[in-house]
Design an enzyme around this catalytic site. Structure first.
Site, PDB file in Angstrom:
ATOM      1  N   ASP A 163      40.497  44.323  42.661  1.00 59.62           N
ATOM      2  CA  ASP A 163      39.835  45.138  41.654  1.00 59.62           C
ATOM      3  C   ASP A 163      40.456  46.548  41.616  1.00 59.62           C
ATOM      4  O   ASP A 163      40.757  47.090  40.551  1.00 59.62           O
ATOM      5  CB  ASP A 163      38.341  45.205  42.031  1.00 59.62           C
ATOM      6  CG  ASP A 163      37.559  46.159  41.177  1.00 59.62           C
ATOM      7  OD1 ASP A 163      37.412  45.873  39.987  1.00 59.62           O
ATOM      8  OD2 ASP A 163      37.092  47.192  41.703  1.00 59.62           O
ATOM      9  N   GLU A 200      40.454  38.600  40.135  1.00 61.24           N
ATOM     10  CA  GLU A 200      40.630  39.854  40.882  1.00 61.24           C
ATOM     11  C   GLU A 200      41.098  39.570  42.306  1.00 61.24           C
ATOM     12  O   GLU A 200      41.978  40.244  42.834  1.00 61.24           O
ATOM     13  CB  GLU A 200      39.324  40.648  40.900  1.00 61.24           C
ATOM     14  CG  GLU A 200      39.001  41.261  39.545  1.00 61.24           C
ATOM     15  CD  GLU A 200      37.699  42.054  39.525  1.00 61.24           C
ATOM     16  OE1 GLU A 200      37.430  42.699  38.526  1.00 61.24           O
ATOM     17  OE2 GLU A 200      36.947  41.988  40.523  1.00 61.24           O
TER      18      GLU A 200
END
Lengths: 254, 254
Positions: B78, B146
């Protein structure tokens, strides 16, 4: 890869060669000395650092009306800092859950922590501002630190920025164990603030049933009868903390 | 630099040499084929990718009780994604203010956008889950995307991850102009939702004077008489949007 290396190498050589024949302004000398003495490196291109240390109040405009301030570099540096700290914490705590890592990173990059780090590094001495407000100056320093990281990334790439952040900032100025023990208890903070400022404060929490075994809690924090923060969480405590954190943010409680 | 290069080189050679003699499991073969066909590369170490595609519902525990799921890699990925997109947007829009860049990045990494990207890439086919709930599956795919980026970073470093994100995801699957034109209007969204669900909805805004020429606005959004979101901003519109966004989040409106 080799072509890219040669191009960068020649480009750097070119910049360095011509920089020998140009005079640096006083503020540029200040920046060069900061980079050399505090962080142990010389820039390839000083223009990024000039930009990083220029708050919007001291920024000129381009012909197209675009302000030459440090805000875009701050946006970049903030993200680079997050990635480097995520990487660092992942190795520093090999068995901790991502919730713990997120919390630790939040503590490192919190507004107050970034501001005090910026002052420790001496960024407050070189940042260009045209404001007199002392309160505002604090945020300016933390933001300039983030912009500085954006500048290092633009000038020298990710790996170099990572080594500067880890070696010169995290390892040198942050005591991980001390930081770990600090509990960011927003509820206590906002109650303390309200009592100190003679304001009435109360929390209202509602439970919302989602399914047989799942509820969420919604909390609002009221100060003198007016809502200043809302929060939601899987427990009353979490919802209260979130509401209190929002309250602290809105009321500028550090 | 040369030493580091040699060490990495020898390490990779070692891993690759021994991988010739081991049998890959079916799920590893699936991952290898995904990486080769969809993203054009082979991993140095497949363990990161195995971990990235394992949701916590399908994760075993270590002897210390630590779950081997993709959550820590998701936390890393992320942050890496944010840094790469920040860098990309900064070059893509050389004259836009950081507020615009932040908004564009939010659109790219929004939950619904990441989920649909993950499905486009075929991540939904290889992620290991032990849940039947179709709604939950969607978030799982975006989160696995992610985590996958976190795995590439761990396996091959920042520059390689950056090139994968930009060349194989951003340039191939994201139409920047189209995304730019999407207006994330939370107020319309939450009103539409309330009307569709036959709920009463209203916004309450208060102006708070900070100094002679500075005010902030605080808005609360009420649905069936209960507060679902609060917002603050320098204009009534901004405060309303923030409150509506919070409302959308709390009510799971996409």
């Amino acid at each position: 890869m080799l072509r890219l290396f040669s191009r960068n190498f020649l480009n750097n050589l070119f910049v360095r060669f011509f920089s020998l024949f140009r005079k640096f302004s006083e503020s540029e000398k200040e920046i060069l000395s900061f980079l050399k003495k505090k962080l142990g490196f010389s820039p390839n291109n000083i223009k990024y650092y000039r930009r990083a240390f220029r708050h919007k109040s001291a920024a000129g405009k381009t012909e197209e009306g675009f302000k030459r301030s440090n805000e875009r570099l701050e946006y970049l540096g903030d993200a680079v800092l997050d990635a480097v700290i995520a990487d660092y914490l992942l190795h520093y705590y090999p068995n901790e859950h991502e919730g713990f890592l997120t919390k630790m990173r939040s503590k490192i990059v919190s507004r107050s922590h970034m501001n005090s780090l910026a002052v420790t590094l001496g960024i407050d001495k070189i940042v260009k501002v045209k404001l007199g407000d002392a309160d505002k100056q604090e945020t300016i320093n933390g933001n300039a630190l983030e912009a500085f990281i954006g500048a290092v990334y633009m000038d020298k790439g990710y790996e170099f920025s990572k080594s500067v952040i880890i070696q010169k900032i995290l390892k040198k100025h942050i005591n991980m164990h001390e930081l770990q023990s600090i509990d960011t208890d927003f509820k206590s903070k906002v109650i303390e603030w309200a009592q100190g400022n003679k304001k009435g404060i109360h929390f209202e929490t509602e439970e919302k049933t989602i399914s047989d075994d799942l509820s969420t809690f919604q909390t609002s924090v009221y100060i003198d009868g007016k809502i200043w923060g809302c929060g939601e969480g899987s427990s009353k405590k979490k919802a209260e903390q979130q509401a209190a954190e929002e309250g602290c943010k809105h009321l500028f409680i550090d």
